[in-house]
Every structure is written in C-alpha cells, then in structure tokens.
Write a protein that holds these residues in place. Sequence first.
Motif: not given
Lengths: 141, 143
Positions: A10-12, B21-28, B96-103, B107-113
């Motif tokens: 939610f905060i995110g 929010s962990q939106m950056v994590n495809p598993a989530k 989106w459903g195949l991988v778990g990534f939207c745009p 892009i942001a997940s580049l931070a995980y290399g």
Amino acid sequence: MANFTPYSAFIGGLLIGAAASLLLWLNGKIAGVSGILGQLLPPVKGDAAWRALFLAGLVLGVFFFRLFDPMDRGIAIAADLPVLIAGGLLVGFGTRLGGGCTSGHGVCGIARLSLRSIVATLTFLATAVVTVALVRHGLGG
Amino acid sequence: MARLIAAFLAGLLFGVGLGLSQMVNPAKVLAFLDVAGDWDPSLALVMLGAVLVTFVAFRPILRLPQPVFAGKFSLPTLKSLTARLILGSAIFGVGWGLVGFCPGPAIASLAYGLPETLVFLAALIAGSWLAKLVPAATVKQSA
C-alpha cells in the motif's frame, strides 16, 4: 495468502501515485512507462532527455530502495529464454498498440476516469489472470 | 533544466515505490495474478494506493492553468473505444501473465543486474517497434 504484504504494498502504491502526480503537476506529463519508453525510440530532439531521465530514475529508485532495505528480498524470474522473449514481444507490442500499460492506463487513466483506460485495465488484468491460470493450472499443471 | 530534474525525481520516487511494493518482482506479480492458486492480493493494494493518490491529486492539478515547468498539460486526446485499444491490452496481458513483468518494473529491475531483464527488455523494444508497423498498414488499406 502466506506472502501477503499489505503495508509495503500500500505504501509503495502511495509513492507510485505521488510520483505520477508530481510528473503531471510539474511537467504536465502522464507517467505511463510504455509511452515514455516508446516515444524515446527513436529519440526526438528536445523530447528525449526527460524520458531518459525518468527511466533512469526508475532504475536508481529501486537501487536506492535496495540500499536501505534491511531485508533485500531480491527478485525471481521463473521464465526461461523462449518465454522471456515471447513475453517481452507481447508486452512491447500490446502496450504500444493499446496505448498504455499498468502505469498509464492503470494508475493515471483510471484517476482521470478515462473510459478507454478503465476498459484497457480490465482487459489486460483479465488476460493476464487467464494466462497464469492456463500456464500454472491448465496445461498439465 | 527544471523539467529534467523534475522528470528524474518523479522517476526516482516511482522506482522506490516499485521496489518497496515488490511490484518489481515477477514472482510477486505472478502470485497476484494466480487467483486460482495460492493467491497473494498484495498488488491490488499497490494499485489501490497509487490510484487513491492520483485520483485525489489529479483533479486540482488539472484545474491549474498550466504545469509548473511546462506550457501545457499533455493529455491523451482519444476518447473512443477502439479495436486497437482492446486487442493491444489483451495482448499485453498475455505477455504480463507469461513473465510477470510490465514495462515499468521491467526497466526498474535493471537495478538487480539480471540477464533475464536484458533479454525481456530487448524483446519489449522489438515488440514496441513492431506495433508501429500496424497503423501504417491500416492507413494504406483504407487509402
């Protein structure tokens, strides 16, 4: 629901909404990532730098967050190479054809009560849920 | 210059939100989309939080004569529901459903290399480019 993380989610979300509001208030732009990226390819003089900086900010924002996150949970990408390529192609093609993604249609368009964005968001949520259901439970899962 | 700094700071804040929010994590993301499995509703709260802020903030912002650092607001002008909108959104959802990534998160997940991010983004850019060919063909047919 073992992994439910309501507070950080939610905060995110609040931060994402604040970022989109900031971009509209200061620069008059909609924070739709697929559009910001799509219109950077190819770059148009005078319109490219802000797009590149916004996208760089996305990456650095996550990087920053990781530095201060006591439990860096990392990310997990289960898709193998062919699925990654197919998924990327579909996401790139679909968002540009549909004129937006989760951020542009989902976060900004719904706030403007745009009928197009509401229909787009319901559509991509529906096909994504069906896709996951088929992959995880439908095809011999 | 102010516009560039503003864009960067908005991106930065957006990125922190995606990370927290962990939106950056495809598993989530996939756990959220997996309503038939061990459903994790977290990302519904991401959406709720984000839309709550934009819904409240956009109204007074759009009543201003102009943005702080720009001459005018750049808003989408299309109003009608089109086949492109619905077909495009449907196709996006499958990817989106195949991988778990939207745009944004991709892009942001580049931070995980991770190399997977690079493959996905290369395909995403190719797909974006392919979509540009669609209107050209449609215009030709109707001309």
